[in-house]
Every structure is written in C-alpha cells, then in structure tokens.
Design a protein around this motif. Structure first.
Motif, PDB file in Angstrom:
ATOM      1  N   SER A   1     -76.172 -11.761  78.825  1.00 29.47           N
ATOM      2  CA  SER A   1     -75.238 -12.854  78.506  1.00 29.47           C
ATOM      3  C   SER A   1     -73.802 -12.341  78.487  1.00 29.47           C
ATOM      4  O   SER A   1     -72.879 -13.061  78.857  1.00 29.47           O
ATOM      5  CB  SER A   1     -75.596 -13.530  77.187  1.00 29.47           C
ATOM      6  N   ASP A   2     -73.600 -11.085  78.078  1.00 30.63           N
ATOM      7  CA  ASP A   2     -72.263 -10.501  78.126  1.00 30.63           C
ATOM      8  C   ASP A   2     -71.783 -10.397  79.571  1.00 30.63           C
ATOM      9  O   ASP A   2     -70.633 -10.721  79.873  1.00 30.63           O
ATOM     10  CB  ASP A   2     -72.238  -9.111  77.487  1.00 30.63           C
ATOM     11  N   ALA A   3     -72.662  -9.974  80.460  1.00 32.63           N
ATOM     12  CA  ALA A   3     -72.297  -9.851  81.878  1.00 32.63           C
ATOM     13  C   ALA A   3     -71.982 -11.218  82.468  1.00 32.63           C
ATOM     14  O   ALA A   3     -71.037 -11.362  83.250  1.00 32.63           O
ATOM     15  CB  ALA A   3     -73.422  -9.169  82.655  1.00 32.63           C
ATOM     16  N   LEU A   4     -72.754 -12.233  82.095  1.00 34.70           N
ATOM     17  CA  LEU A   4     -72.510 -13.595  82.575  1.00 34.70           C
ATOM     18  C   LEU A   4     -71.156 -14.095  82.088  1.00 34.70           C
ATOM     19  O   LEU A   4     -70.377 -14.653  82.867  1.00 34.70           O
ATOM     20  CB  LEU A   4     -73.623 -14.527  82.097  1.00 34.70           C
ATOM     21  N   LEU A   5     -70.870 -13.874  80.804  1.00 34.65           N
ATOM     22  CA  LEU A   5     -69.573 -14.273  80.254  1.00 34.65           C
ATOM     23  C   LEU A   5     -68.438 -13.562  80.977  1.00 34.65           C
ATOM     24  O   LEU A   5     -67.450 -14.179  81.364  1.00 34.65           O
ATOM     25  CB  LEU A   5     -69.503 -13.921  78.767  1.00 34.65           C
ATOM     26  N   GLU A   6     -68.577 -12.255  81.148  1.00 34.58           N
ATOM     27  CA  GLU A   6     -67.523 -11.471  81.793  1.00 34.58           C
ATOM     28  C   GLU A   6     -67.274 -11.959  83.216  1.00 34.58           C
ATOM     29  O   GLU A   6     -66.130 -12.168  83.618  1.00 34.58           O
ATOM     30  CB  GLU A   6     -67.872  -9.992  81.786  1.00 34.58           C
ATOM     31  N   THR A   7     -68.331 -12.159  83.974  1.00 43.67           N
ATOM     32  CA  THR A   7     -68.200 -12.626  85.355  1.00 43.67           C
ATOM     33  C   THR A   7     -67.520 -13.990  85.411  1.00 43.67           C
ATOM     34  O   THR A   7     -66.607 -14.210  86.211  1.00 43.67           O
ATOM     35  CB  THR A   7     -69.576 -12.689  86.043  1.00 43.67           C
ATOM     36  N   ALA A   8     -67.941 -14.901  84.543  1.00 43.59           N
ATOM     37  CA  ALA A   8     -67.363 -16.247  84.532  1.00 43.59           C
ATOM     38  C   ALA A   8     -65.876 -16.211  84.184  1.00 43.59           C
ATOM     39  O   ALA A   8     -65.074 -16.907  84.807  1.00 43.59           O
ATOM     40  CB  ALA A   8     -68.120 -17.133  83.548  1.00 43.59           C
ATOM     41  N   LEU A   9     -65.503 -15.383  83.216  1.00 42.95           N
ATOM     42  CA  LEU A   9     -64.096 -15.325  82.816  1.00 42.95           C
ATOM     43  C   LEU A   9     -63.243 -14.643  83.876  1.00 42.95           C
ATOM     44  O   LEU A   9     -62.114 -15.068  84.133  1.00 42.95           O
ATOM     45  CB  LEU A   9     -63.941 -14.618  81.476  1.00 42.95           C
ATOM     46  N   LEU A  10     -63.761 -13.587  84.495  1.00 38.38           N
ATOM     47  CA  LEU A  10     -62.998 -12.906  85.545  1.00 38.38           C
ATOM     48  C   LEU A  10     -62.842 -13.791  86.781  1.00 38.38           C
ATOM     49  O   LEU A  10     -61.837 -13.711  87.474  1.00 38.38           O
ATOM     50  CB  LEU A  10     -63.644 -11.571  85.903  1.00 38.38           C
ATOM     51  N   ASP A  11     -63.840 -14.638  87.040  1.00 35.89           N
ATOM     52  CA  ASP A  11     -63.712 -15.589  88.152  1.00 35.89           C
ATOM     53  C   ASP A  11     -62.702 -16.680  87.814  1.00 35.89           C
ATOM     54  O   ASP A  11     -61.924 -17.107  88.666  1.00 35.89           O
ATOM     55  CB  ASP A  11     -65.061 -16.226  88.491  1.00 35.89           C
ATOM     56  N   ALA A  12     -62.701 -17.133  86.560  1.00 38.52           N
ATOM     57  CA  ALA A  12     -61.783 -18.200  86.145  1.00 38.52           C
ATOM     58  C   ALA A  12     -60.340 -17.702  86.047  1.00 38.52           C
ATOM     59  O   ALA A  12     -59.410 -18.454  86.291  1.00 38.52           O
ATOM     60  CB  ALA A  12     -62.219 -18.768  84.796  1.00 38.52           C
ATOM     61  N   ALA A  13     -60.197 -16.437  85.678  1.00 38.19           N
ATOM     62  CA  ALA A  13     -58.858 -15.856  85.492  1.00 38.19           C
ATOM     63  C   ALA A  13     -58.828 -14.478  86.145  1.00 38.19           C
ATOM     64  O   ALA A  13     -58.942 -13.454  85.471  1.00 38.19           O
ATOM     65  CB  ALA A  13     -58.511 -15.777  84.006  1.00 38.19           C
ATOM     66  N   PRO A  14     -58.703 -14.424  87.475  1.00 38.17           N
ATOM     67  CA  PRO A  14     -58.757 -13.151  88.187  1.00 38.17           C
ATOM     68  C   PRO A  14     -57.666 -12.173  87.781  1.00 38.17           C
ATOM     69  O   PRO A  14     -57.775 -10.979  88.055  1.00 38.17           O
ATOM     70  CB  PRO A  14     -58.615 -13.534  89.662  1.00 38.17           C
ATOM     71  N   GLU A  15     -56.635 -12.659  87.109  1.00 39.78           N
ATOM     72  CA  GLU A  15     -55.571 -11.767  86.674  1.00 39.78           C
ATOM     73  C   GLU A  15     -55.980 -10.911  85.475  1.00 39.78           C
ATOM     74  O   GLU A  15     -55.289  -9.965  85.119  1.00 39.78           O
ATOM     75  CB  GLU A  15     -54.291 -12.551  86.365  1.00 39.78           C
ATOM     76  N   LEU A  16     -57.112 -11.217  84.857  1.00 40.15           N
ATOM     77  CA  LEU A  16     -57.605 -10.406  83.744  1.00 40.15           C
ATOM     78  C   LEU A  16     -58.010  -9.028  84.235  1.00 40.15           C
ATOM     79  O   LEU A  16     -58.485  -8.868  85.361  1.00 40.15           O
ATOM     80  CB  LEU A  16     -58.821 -11.066  83.083  1.00 40.15           C
ATOM     81  N   THR A  17     -57.842  -8.037  83.375  1.00 43.32           N
ATOM     82  CA  THR A  17     -58.301  -6.684  83.701  1.00 43.32           C
ATOM     83  C   THR A  17     -59.616  -6.368  83.022  1.00 43.32           C
ATOM     84  O   THR A  17     -60.252  -5.361  83.329  1.00 43.32           O
ATOM     85  CB  THR A  17     -57.248  -5.636  83.296  1.00 43.32           C
TER      86      THR A  17
END
Length: 166
Positions: free
Chosen positions: A120-136
């Motif tokens: 679930s952490d990986a799913l959250l991370e992937t979803a957020l990085l896709d939504a905000a690609p400027e995140l590091t």
C-alpha cells in the motif's frame, strides 16, 4: 499507462547509453528544443480551451498522461497540494496529507498503528509521484501511539485530602 516521469527517466537513460557523456550537451539541447516546441503548442491549446470554457482545462487535467504534460509545462490548473489530495481521494486513502517539504510529500497514516503495508505504501507513492511529478519523494509516517495508563484514579484517591482545610 505511460507516465511522464517514466518517459523522462527513459530519455535520461537513453541519452546516457547513446552518448555516454561525450556529445551530451547537443542531445540535451535537442530535447529542450523539442520540449519548448511541444510546450508552446500545448500552452496554445490550453489557452483556447480556457477561453471557451475553463472546465475543459480541468477535464484535460483529469487524464493521467495529460495531467503530467500540463505539470511538465507549468500549465496545470491545480497546484501540487491539490493534485496530491485528489490522488489520495481517488485511492480512497485515509492517509493525512501533511504537506510538501523540500520536494517530499509527507503523509501520516490514519487509524491504528501498523496498518500499513509495503504494497500500500508503494501504491500511495506511485499515485502521488504520478499526480505530482515534481516531487522527489514520499514519506509515510505511522500515527503516534496512544497509551492508556488506567481507567481513572485509584479508589480512595483524594480521600486523604477530603476534609482538610485549604
């Protein structure tokens, strides 16, 4: 679905393989020129749509790939915080969004401690990085543990002070 982040990573990888350092500057300039050209074209499309009906730009932003392109060219109608909150809503996540600090989105799990999983952490991370690609990156903290020491004062507590004059 291909994400803007994945394509950018692949372009970097290919530049490294093809050029290995020598000749990298002209190749990067070529990529920049193409990005500028496509960015200007996308800006014009967004301008036309916004003039006709601003809701059309929001509709474009709902598509994952187009959303990433809008972010890439600084044309997205929503800032990173809004996009992150939308991603959490789409996932049905009860994680609390704490904000972005130094390019890292910070979340805290809601509910009881230890409910998270690496999947679930990986799913959250992937979803957020896709939504905000400027995140590091994305940091997910567990909720603070709450301890209950007892049910109340022990029997007779305070009886010793009862009847004393203050």
């Amino acid at each position: 679905m291909t994400s803007v982040r994945a394509v950018g990573d692949r372009v970097e990888e290919l530049l490294g393989v093809l050029l290995g350092g020598a000749g990298r500057e002209p190749a990067e300039e070529l990529v920049r020129q193409l990005m500028d050209l496509y960015g200007e074209g996308l800006a014009r499309v967004v301008g036309v749509l916004r003039a006709r009906d601003p809701a059309l730009v929001d509709a474009l932003a709902e598509d994952g790939l187009l959303s990433g392109l809008l972010v890439l060219h600084d044309l997205h109608p929503h800032n990173a915080d809004v996009r992150i909150r939308h991603a959490l809503d789409r996932l049905g996540s009860d994680a609390e969004f704490l904000g972005v600090d130094g390019g890292v989105a910070r979340l805290r799990r809601a509910g009881s401690r230890g409910c998270g999983s690496s999947a679930s952490d990986a799913l959250l991370e992937t979803a957020l990085l896709d939504a905000a690609p400027e995140l590091t990156g994305v940091e997910i903290a567990e909720p603070a543990a709450l301890f209950q020491i007892g049910m109340g004062p022990p029997p007779g507590w305070g009886a010793a002070t009862e009847g004393r004059a203050s």
